[in-house]
Design an enzyme around this catalytic site. Structure first.
Site, short mmCIF file in Angstrom:
data_model
loop_
_atom_site.label_atom_id
_atom_site.label_comp_id
_atom_site.label_asym_id
_atom_site.label_seq_id
_atom_site.Cartn_x
_atom_site.Cartn_y
_atom_site.Cartn_z
N HIS A 264 31.74 25.65 35.39
CA HIS A 264 31.85 26.09 33.99
C HIS A 264 33.25 25.75 33.45
CE1 HIS A 264 33.52 28.97 31.13
NE2 HIS A 264 32.31 29.05 30.58
N ASN A 265 34.27 26.10 34.21
CA ASN A 265 35.64 25.83 33.74
C ASN A 265 35.90 24.33 33.66
OD1 ASN A 265 35.80 28.60 34.01
ND2 ASN A 265 37.88 28.55 34.78
N LYS B 85 31.01 29.18 38.37
CA LYS B 85 32.10 29.51 37.44
C LYS B 85 33.14 28.38 37.42
CE LYS B 85 35.12 31.58 34.82
NZ LYS B 85 36.40 31.94 35.29
N SER C 163 33.44 34.97 32.91
CA SER C 163 34.06 34.13 31.88
C SER C 163 34.07 34.84 30.55
CB SER C 163 33.32 32.80 31.74
OG SER C 163 33.93 32.04 30.72
N GLU D 236 34.45 23.19 30.56
CA GLU D 236 35.34 23.66 29.49
C GLU D 236 36.51 22.66 29.29
OE1 GLU D 236 36.48 27.85 30.07
OE2 GLU D 236 38.53 27.25 29.64
P1 NDP Z 1 46.50 39.17 37.15
O1 NDP Z 1 45.88 37.94 37.71
O2 NDP Z 1 47.75 39.04 36.39
O3 NDP Z 1 46.73 40.18 38.37
C1 NDP Z 1 47.39 41.41 38.18
C2 NDP Z 1 46.69 42.48 38.94
O4 NDP Z 1 46.67 42.19 40.35
C3 NDP Z 1 47.42 43.81 38.81
O5 NDP Z 1 46.46 44.82 38.77
C4 NDP Z 1 48.23 43.85 40.07
O6 NDP Z 1 48.59 45.14 40.47
C5 NDP Z 1 47.26 43.28 41.05
N1 NDP Z 1 47.88 42.78 42.27
C6 NDP Z 1 48.67 41.69 42.40
N2 NDP Z 1 49.07 41.54 43.68
C7 NDP Z 1 48.52 42.58 44.38
C8 NDP Z 1 48.53 42.94 45.73
N3 NDP Z 1 49.18 42.22 46.67
N4 NDP Z 1 47.86 44.06 46.10
C9 NDP Z 1 47.19 44.77 45.17
N5 NDP Z 1 47.13 44.46 43.87
C10 NDP Z 1 47.77 43.35 43.48
O7 NDP Z 1 45.43 39.99 36.27
P2 NDP Z 1 44.31 39.52 35.26
O8 NDP Z 1 43.70 40.78 34.76
O9 NDP Z 1 44.80 38.51 34.30
O10 NDP Z 1 43.25 38.77 36.16
C11 NDP Z 1 42.60 39.40 37.25
C12 NDP Z 1 41.69 38.37 37.94
O11 NDP Z 1 40.73 37.92 37.01
C13 NDP Z 1 42.43 37.14 38.43
O12 NDP Z 1 41.85 36.73 39.63
C14 NDP Z 1 42.16 36.12 37.36
O13 NDP Z 1 42.21 34.80 37.84
C15 NDP Z 1 40.75 36.51 36.95
N6 NDP Z 1 40.34 36.13 35.61
C16 NDP Z 1 41.21 36.20 34.57
C17 NDP Z 1 40.81 35.84 33.29
C18 NDP Z 1 41.74 35.97 32.16
O14 NDP Z 1 41.37 35.56 31.05
N7 NDP Z 1 42.91 36.54 32.35
C19 NDP Z 1 39.45 35.35 33.03
C20 NDP Z 1 38.61 35.38 34.17
C21 NDP Z 1 39.05 35.73 35.40
P3 NDP Z 1 49.98 45.80 39.97
O15 NDP Z 1 49.71 46.32 38.59
O16 NDP Z 1 50.25 46.85 40.95
O17 NDP Z 1 51.01 44.69 39.97
#
Ligand code: NDP
Length: 478
Positions: A185-186, A182, A128, A189
């Site tokens: 937690h959300n 987690k 988080s 939130e």
């Molecule tokens: P995203 O959820 O937008 O995911 C994008 C990433 O996933 C890219 O690296 C993408 O690769 C990869 N991806 C998507 N589909 C595939 C696939 N089929 N095979 C391999 N790679 C894939 O990214 P975030 O950084 O926002 O979040 C990452 C994780 O963290 C998520 O699960 C999210 O829920 C969690 N999270 C996010 C928070 C936030 O504030 N954003 C906070 C806490 C947790 P490519 O570049 O090749 O498309």
């Protein structure tokens, strides 16, 4: 093999987590499905530490020291399964796969079981703090085996937020425990934000105050027992003036709250576990209600709003203090419910989660970070088996001091037609817990009447049924 730990998935979260690891002296293997993100990380931030970049998953795995630890930070859901399936044949027994995405804890339990069959550790980890937290120190909630934490613990604790020298990271418990905590937690939130929003709405209409004036009130509150990240940013958002129109920013934002689903998951799980998390549920439903534009419009057309403005203006200071106390008391209820949910999940799945320690790791890094969590930790340290947070001496005093204010605020807002679903349902929950006899007895009678569902008596053991359709005699049920 030179890297201490790897990160695959280098969108905002993965990139920042990898940078945080590198900045703390860990050699980080990095990989992303599309290699542009990997190259960009090296070219933009390569100087921050040791990155070992790979463009294929096989090279990425080979670059890791054994036992290997791979953090998966990709889109939650099917993409996580796809990446795990790609990793399994490349890894060897004893290696660790860490899912730091926002997975549902039941998916984490399923994945853990599958990987265990391959001799691999699977560590579902709640993270988080958003992208800023990932870079500068998040709150980290790892599940999985105790053995995996021996390797991961020191690494995670080094990159987590630190409060009073204590890292915001503990081994929460086996398999899905980290993602469950987690999720709760959300959920908390959601409740916290809804309560803040209701307090704002009350101050705005009760005092006929401007958002800027209300920002000052929140800033003041942030110097007392309500001190928290969310109260702090509430003041910032309320004080913000829209650059395009010069109007208060809150007045140009469409009043329809969105959600990504963790509040909904929390409520769904709470229904399964039978835990009344009314604050989180009301907060989730309040967001849904806000999004039903068509229904809102239809209702507005036939029930025109006659809200009095400035209905509390005769005693401004008294009203502000009432709202503050009502907010605090409702917040205590929301947290009490959240911690009850953690206890219920822990018992259901055999996780043995330490609630006091959980409060400790939420003091920094995460969105609900607050001074208040120290009080919760103390409450559980004093009595780990505390039946409800509301019964701990500190919170008994806090709620008792606030209860008259709380009742006034809920009653006055009902009279003025200002919706306060979270304030009022928290008060109803509080009164429900402390009421001598609940009308649940009547419900049991009704259930027995129409469905022979039986009831228990206050004066004898066992279940009973009354023959409602004939002579109304009572018999002991088998
Ligand atoms: P995203 O959820 O937008 O995911 C994008 C990433 O996933 C890219 O690296 C993408 O690769 C990869 N991806 C998507 N589909 C595939 C696939 N089929 N095979 C391999 N790679 C894939 O990214 P975030 O950084 O926002 O979040 C990452 C994780 O963290 C998520 O699960 C999210 O829920 C969690 N999270 C996010 C928070 C936030 O504030 N954003 C906070 C806490 C947790 P490519 O570049 O090749 O498309």
């Amino acid at each position: 093999a030179t890297a201490d730990i790897g990160v695959t998935g280098l969108a905002v979260m993965g990139r920042n987590l990898a940078r945080n690891l590198a900045r703390h002296g860990h050699a980080v293997a990095i990989h992303n499905r599309s290699p542009e993100k990997t190259r960009a990380l090296v070219s933009d931030h390569g100087y921050e530490g040791t990155f070992v970049a790979s463009e294929s998953m096989a090279d990425f795995v080979t670059s890791l020291k054994r036992p290997r630890a791979v953090i998966v930070m990709v889109k939650a859901g099917q993409p996580t399964d796809a990446v795990i399936d790609e990793l399994i044949p490349l890894l060897e027994p004893g290696d660790i796969v860490v899912d730091c995405g926002n997975a549902h804890f039941l998916d984490t339990r399923r994945r853990e079981e599958t990987l265990r069959e391959h001799g691999l550790h699977f560590v579902g980890t709640g993270v988080s703090g958003g992208e800023e937290g990932a870079l500068r120190g998040p709150s980290i909630m790892p599940g999985g085996s105790a053995e995996s934490y021996q390797k991961l613990g020191p690494i995670f604790e080094s990159i987590a937020a630190q409060v009073d020298g204590v890292p915001c990271c503990i081994h929460v418990g086996p398999d899905g425990a980290g993602h469950f905590v987690k999720m709760v937690h959300n959920g908390i939130e959601y409740a916290d934000m809804q309560l803040i929003a209701e307090a704002y709405d009350l101050l705005r209409s009760g005092l006929d105050a401007t958002p800027g004036q209300i920002a000052d009130i929140f800033r003041e509150w942030n110097r007392g027992s309500l001190e928290s990240f969310l109260i702090e940013i509430t003041a910032d958002v309320l004080a913000h003036v829209d650059g395009r129109t010069g109007r208060p920013f809150v007045d140009v934002v469409l009043d329809q709250a969105e959600q990504k689903g963790t509040g909904r998951w929390t409520v769904q799980s709470a229904l399964d576990l039978g835990v009344p998390i009314t604050g989180i549920a009301e907060a989730t439903f309040a967001r849904s209600l806000s999004g039903h534009a068509e229904q809102r419009e239809a209702a507005r057309a036939v029930f025109p709003v006659t809200n009095e403005l400035a209905w509390a203006a005769d005693d401004r200071e008294g009203f502000i203090e009432d709202v503050r106390k009502a907010l605090y008391a409702s917040k205590v209820v929301a947290y009490a419910q959240g911690f009850d949910m953690i206890k219920a999940g822990s018992e259901e799945y055999g996780w043995n989660v330490d609630r006091g320690a959980t409060a400790t790791i939420w003091r920094g890094g995460c969105i609900i970070r607050a001074r208040f969590l120290d009080r919760i930790r103390e409450a559980y340290d004093d009595d780990p088996e505390l039946p409800t947070l509301l019964a701990s001496p500190y919170f008994v005093k806090a709620v008792s001091d606030g209860v008259e204010s709380w009742r006034r605020v809920v009653a006055d807002s009902a009279r003025a037609g200002v919706p306060t679903p979270a304030f009022s349902s928290s008060l109803a929950y509080f009164d429900g817990l402390r009421r001598g006899r609940l009308p649940a007895a009547l419900i049991q009678g009704l259930r027995d009447n129409f469905g022979a569902h039986t009831y228990r008596r206050v004066d004898s053991e066992g279940a009973f049924h009354t023959l409602w359709g004939s002579d109304k005699t009572e018999s002991a049920a088998r």
